[in-house]
Design a protein around this motif. Structure first.
Motif, PDB file in Angstrom:
ATOM      1  N   VAL A   3     132.468 109.151 105.495  1.00 23.53           N
ATOM      2  CA  VAL A   3     131.390 109.837 104.768  1.00 23.53           C
ATOM      3  C   VAL A   3     131.866 111.199 104.278  1.00 23.53           C
ATOM      4  O   VAL A   3     131.548 111.619 103.150  1.00 23.53           O
ATOM      5  CB  VAL A   3     130.143 109.976 105.664  1.00 23.53           C
ATOM      6  N   VAL A   8     122.068 114.809 101.054  1.00 23.06           N
ATOM      7  CA  VAL A   8     122.311 113.457 101.578  1.00 23.06           C
ATOM      8  C   VAL A   8     123.320 113.508 102.729  1.00 23.06           C
ATOM      9  O   VAL A   8     123.149 112.859 103.770  1.00 23.06           O
ATOM     10  CB  VAL A   8     122.797 112.516 100.463  1.00 23.06           C
ATOM     11  N   GLN A  25     121.640 114.883 105.801  1.00 22.59           N
ATOM     12  CA  GLN A  25     120.745 113.902 106.419  1.00 22.59           C
ATOM     13  C   GLN A  25     121.528 112.820 107.167  1.00 22.59           C
ATOM     14  O   GLN A  25     121.183 112.455 108.304  1.00 22.59           O
ATOM     15  CB  GLN A  25     119.859 113.258 105.352  1.00 22.59           C
ATOM     16  N   VAL A  26     122.588 112.337 106.540  1.00 23.09           N
ATOM     17  CA  VAL A  26     123.430 111.322 107.194  1.00 23.09           C
ATOM     18  C   VAL A  26     124.081 111.900 108.450  1.00 23.09           C
ATOM     19  O   VAL A  26     124.110 111.268 109.510  1.00 23.09           O
ATOM     20  CB  VAL A  26     124.502 110.800 106.223  1.00 23.09           C
ATOM     21  N   VAL A  68     125.944 108.616 111.407  1.00 25.83           N
ATOM     22  CA  VAL A  68     126.387 107.581 110.479  1.00 25.83           C
ATOM     23  C   VAL A  68     125.917 106.204 110.934  1.00 25.83           C
ATOM     24  O   VAL A  68     125.453 105.380 110.138  1.00 25.83           O
ATOM     25  CB  VAL A  68     127.922 107.604 110.347  1.00 25.83           C
ATOM     26  N   VAL A  78     128.304 117.167 106.648  1.00 20.76           N
ATOM     27  CA  VAL A  78     128.203 115.970 107.485  1.00 20.76           C
ATOM     28  C   VAL A  78     128.172 116.342 108.967  1.00 20.76           C
ATOM     29  O   VAL A  78     127.476 115.709 109.759  1.00 20.76           O
ATOM     30  CB  VAL A  78     129.378 115.011 107.196  1.00 20.76           C
ATOM     31  N   CYS A 136     117.915 119.073 110.698  1.00 17.18           N
ATOM     32  CA  CYS A 136     119.244 118.541 111.029  1.00 17.18           C
ATOM     33  C   CYS A 136     120.161 119.611 111.606  1.00 17.18           C
ATOM     34  O   CYS A 136     121.345 119.356 111.839  1.00 17.18           O
ATOM     35  CB  CYS A 136     119.885 117.918 109.789  1.00 17.18           C
ATOM     36  N   VAL A 171     122.139 105.645 110.288  1.00 17.62           N
ATOM     37  CA  VAL A 171     121.877 105.384 108.867  1.00 17.62           C
ATOM     38  C   VAL A 171     122.302 103.968 108.500  1.00 17.62           C
ATOM     39  O   VAL A 171     121.600 103.266 107.765  1.00 17.62           O
ATOM     40  CB  VAL A 171     122.600 106.427 107.990  1.00 17.62           C
TER      41      VAL A 171
END
Length: 446
Positions: free
Chosen positions: A25, A82, A85-86, A91, A58, A173, A94
């Motif tokens: 990611v 994004v 959030q991931v 990971v 991330v 987050c 999601v």
């Protein structure tokens, strides 16, 4: 005729899936941020900068080399949102979410990986827990955005809608990314809202809810005010979190901000007690804080949030187990205890190992950056604690660091998010645990 030996199918352990998932990611995010569309000026951003930014997003850290609000376009900011959030949900979470959307059956391997990803005690009921976490996450983020919406729309017009959503997700987050910077005054974080109770209280509540862990949510939701029914871990997390907010807030109130009005001083003290674990927002100038206060913040950054949460750090349970083990030693007890329950020796060994790893990474990398950049050690230790604790608070040196130092911070952010023990378990997953015991001999400690 000799029998043909077929190659064994490559099977990844759950720990290997977690670390490779985060790395994948990060790489995809870095490549997307290189697109001219992602920057406000329409230029291609160098890969080292996008790699640092994607890793920070991330790994929900918040350290940046370019101001998020002024350097990145709306498209670039959406990519960051994004990634945040991931990274916050994880990971694996999601991935399971998309599997559930496709109505496909979730395999036992996926359930086992999910168990390791959110630190669940057992595989049973993991799908129900995942649905509960996802619904709760999106609902809390939505409510946070709605509460902050009037304030941001008052100050930024219709752009305030995007800002409310972005800051709500970033706070829940525990990421610490903000869009409040401008070309003339970059990296402001939330200093412009230091006296605003709506923004302060909402951001603090989002940080705490994201940092106490999904299993604690489940306990609170299932048992409401019947605290005696909570798991021992949930009780430990709630008590430790409360202490790590109240005691530092009292210290900051007494040591800093004496020139502020009482209301603003209270808000600033509580905000700076909550944010280092591990959100990365700040409402006051960190460079103006006393050395003692910075030292307290470094400790808070290293501790971080709780297991199975959006936060990083060593975790509150690690600190609690180590303190309980010290108390047990003082009282000549065989095992540490919480709420009438005994903690196994395995948890104590794991907590001691995690503490050792974080201290070595934090101090070793800080020492290297201090020597390489010719900067004060205390300042560099603040940055490395922020990176390995996935916090994002900074004294302003990160954008000026050279590439080797920034690469070191990237490594610290990655290790801080996936967890040092996860990497060890992933590397050692193919080895069988040894059952042999060497001869015992005493050694004096202390």
């Amino acid at each position: 005729m000799s029998e043909e030996v077929l190659p064994r199918k490559l099977r990844l352990s759950s720990f290997q899936i977690i670390i490779l998932g985060f790395a994948g990611v990060i790489l995809v995010g870095a490549l997307l941020l290189m697109l001219p569309l992602a920057s406000a000026e329409g230029c291609v951003t160098p890969f080292p900068k996008t790699l640092f930014t994607a890793t920070s997003a991330v790994c929900v850290t918040g350290l940046v080399v370019e101001d998020t609000g002024s350097y990145w376009s709306v498209f670039g900011q959406a990519i960051l949102l994004v990634l945040i959030q991931v990274g916050g949900l994880g990971v694996v979470t999601v991935a399971v979410f998309f599997v559930m959307l496709s109505k496909r059956k979730i395999s036992l391997m996926q359930r086992s990986t999910m168990q390791d990803a959110i630190s669940a005690p057992k595989v049973g009921g993991i799908v129900r827990l995942t649905k509960f976490f996802l619904r709760g996450t999106f609902l809390i983020e939505l409510l946070g955005a709605l509460v902050m919406l009037p304030v941001f729309c008052r100050d930024y017009g219709w752009s305030g809608v995007w800002m409310a959503v972005f800051h709500s997700v970033s706070a829940f987050c525990n990421a610490g990314f903000d869009l409040l910077g401008q070309s003339g005054s970059p990296y402001p974080s939330l200093t412009g809202y230091a006296a605003d109770p709506v923004i302060n209280l909402t951001i603090m509540l989002l940080i705490v809810l994201g940092g106490i862990g999904f299993l604690t949510w489940d306990d609170v939701w299932e048992n409401r005010l019947h605290i005696r029914r909570y798991r021992m871990q949930s009780k430990v997390i709630l008590v430790t979190t409360l202490c790590l907010i109240l005691l530092p807030a009292l210290f900051f109130f007494l040591a800093d901000y004496s020139a502020l009005p009482i209301g603003k001083r209270l808000l600033a003290s509580f905000f700076q007690a909550v944010s280092p674990r591990t959100a990365g927002f700040n409402t006051m100038d960190l460079t103006a804080m006393t050395e003692a206060s910075r030292a307290i913040m470094i400790l808070l950054m290293l501790v971080g949030g709780s297991p199975g949460s959006t936060a990083g750090g060593m975790k509150t349970t690690t600190l609690a187990v180590l303190l309980a083990n010290a108390v047990a030693t003082f009282r000549r007890r065989e095992s540490p205890q919480f709420f009438g329950r005994r903690v196994g020796s395995g948890a104590v060994k794991t907590a001691a190992t995690i503490l050792s790893m974080y201290l070595m990474l934090f101090f070793g990398c800080g020492l290297f950056i201090s020597i390489y950049e010719a900067l004060p050690l205390s300042t560099c230790l603040y940055e490395t604690a922020s990176a390995v604790g996935t916090v994002g608070l900074t004294l302003g040196i990160t954008p000026q660091l050279h590439l080797p130092s920034q690469l070191l911070l990237i490594l610290l952010m990655y290790l801080g998010r996936v967890g040092g023990l996860t990497l060890v378990y992933a590397a050692m997953s193919s080895r069988e645990p040894s059952v042999a015991k060497l001869p015992l001999e005493k050694i004096t400690v202390g």
